[in-house]
Write a protein that holds these residues in place. Structure first.
Motif, mmCIF file in Angstrom:
data_model
loop_
_atom_site.group_PDB
_atom_site.id
_atom_site.type_symbol
_atom_site.label_atom_id
_atom_site.label_comp_id
_atom_site.label_asym_id
_atom_site.label_seq_id
_atom_site.Cartn_x
_atom_site.Cartn_y
_atom_site.Cartn_z
ATOM 1 N N VAL A 1 23.620 25.386 13.455
ATOM 2 C CA VAL A 1 24.119 24.960 12.072
ATOM 3 C C VAL A 1 23.290 25.706 10.931
ATOM 4 O O VAL A 1 23.791 26.269 10.179
ATOM 5 C CB VAL A 1 23.704 23.597 11.804
ATOM 6 N N LEU A 2 22.149 26.057 11.357
ATOM 7 C CA LEU A 2 21.144 26.907 10.206
ATOM 8 C C LEU A 2 21.680 28.448 10.209
ATOM 9 O O LEU A 2 21.752 28.889 9.326
ATOM 10 C CB LEU A 2 19.866 26.889 10.647
ATOM 11 N N LEU A 3 22.371 28.679 11.829
ATOM 12 C CA LEU A 3 22.605 30.118 11.685
ATOM 13 C C LEU A 3 23.846 30.225 10.680
ATOM 14 O O LEU A 3 24.177 31.336 10.055
ATOM 15 C CB LEU A 3 22.841 30.569 12.957
ATOM 16 N N VAL A 4 24.909 29.377 11.080
ATOM 17 C CA VAL A 4 26.255 29.371 10.273
ATOM 18 C C VAL A 4 25.903 29.198 8.999
ATOM 19 O O VAL A 4 26.478 30.004 7.862
ATOM 20 C CB VAL A 4 27.113 28.360 10.659
ATOM 21 N N PHE A 5 24.862 28.378 8.424
ATOM 22 C CA PHE A 5 24.299 28.219 7.105
ATOM 23 C C PHE A 5 24.139 29.505 6.393
ATOM 24 O O PHE A 5 24.382 29.794 5.234
ATOM 25 C CB PHE A 5 23.804 27.073 7.059
ATOM 26 N N SER A 6 23.276 30.168 7.220
ATOM 27 C CA SER A 6 22.708 31.417 6.690
ATOM 28 C C SER A 6 23.848 32.537 6.493
ATOM 29 O O SER A 6 23.891 33.120 5.598
ATOM 30 C CB SER A 6 21.496 31.915 7.518
ATOM 31 N N VAL A 7 24.604 32.444 7.441
ATOM 32 C CA VAL A 7 25.589 33.760 7.483
ATOM 33 C C VAL A 7 26.474 33.292 6.305
ATOM 34 O O VAL A 7 26.806 34.202 5.152
ATOM 35 C CB VAL A 7 26.465 33.576 8.489
ATOM 36 N N VAL A 8 27.150 32.147 6.097
ATOM 37 C CA VAL A 8 28.091 31.900 5.202
ATOM 38 C C VAL A 8 27.489 31.842 3.931
ATOM 39 O O VAL A 8 28.133 32.266 2.660
ATOM 40 C CB VAL A 8 28.650 30.333 5.357
ATOM 41 N N ARG A 9 26.179 31.381 3.701
ATOM 42 C CA ARG A 9 25.684 31.458 2.205
ATOM 43 C C ARG A 9 25.409 32.963 1.733
ATOM 44 O O ARG A 9 25.163 33.328 0.696
ATOM 45 C CB ARG A 9 24.102 30.755 1.944
ATOM 46 N N ASN A 10 25.613 33.847 2.565
ATOM 47 C CA ASN A 10 25.238 35.430 2.232
ATOM 48 C C ASN A 10 26.724 36.116 2.097
ATOM 49 O O ASN A 10 26.723 37.252 1.982
ATOM 50 C CB ASN A 10 24.456 36.075 3.480
ATOM 51 N N LEU A 11 27.963 35.543 2.429
ATOM 52 C CA LEU A 11 29.003 36.004 2.146
ATOM 53 C C LEU A 11 29.509 35.559 0.878
ATOM 54 O O LEU A 11 29.345 34.838 0.288
ATOM 55 C CB LEU A 11 30.187 35.464 3.264
#
Length: 158
Positions: free
Chosen positions: A140-150
């Motif tokens: 969840v934290l990885l997906v959150f990090s990737v999405v917030r940087n796109l």
């Protein structure tokens, strides 16, 4: 009849044969509540500090190393701003700064209440998450990090 064999006498100490083990009284309620109360005092102190020293003003806190060296937002970026807004009762701003951090505050609060109740009743508290839970949290934290940087996830950036 042997005095050490009676039910009222303490059992012999296996480390020192012949010497009885002293019987300890169970800890008092105050002593059982000391650790959870101390943890809450530390958390309240940290939130009090962040509520007082605004992280939105430059120079009060160090810059995130990941953001500084890569330009990417880590899962913790915005956590201090989220805590500041949360401490001031602004839940919308806190969620906008870092939604997983707000979820963490709420989970901590629920776990702390359970801990206090169990300690008051004289029961121990142990939290053991299965590896699948740790993988789920990390995912969840990885997906959150990737999405917030796109570009399309910029609304998740603090």
């Amino acid at each position: 009849m042997d005095a050490s064999a009676s039910p009222a006498a303490p059992a012999p100490d296996p480390a020192a044969p012949g010497r009885p083990v002293p019987v300890q009284a169970p800890p008092s309620r105050l002593r059982r509540l000391a650790v959870p109360a101390g943890v809450m005092a530390a958390v309240a102190g940290a939130f009090g500090f962040v509520a007082t020293v605004d992280p939105n003003e430059a120079g009060h806190y160090p810059v995130c190393p990941m953001l500084r060296f890569t330009g990417l937002l880590c899962p913790g970026c915005g956590g201090l701003r989220s805590a500041h807004a949360f401490a001031h009762g602004d839940l919308v701003t806190a969620l906008g700064a870092n939604a997983p951090a707000v979820a963490g505050y709420l989970v901590f609060a629920a776990v702390w209440v359970v801990w206090m109740v169990r300690a008051a009743r004289g029961r121990s508290m142990r939290i053991a998450l299965a590896p699948a839970h740790w993988w789920a949290i990390g995912s969840v934290l990885l997906v959150f990090s990737v999405v917030r940087n796109l570009p399309f996830g910029s609304w998740l950036a603090p």
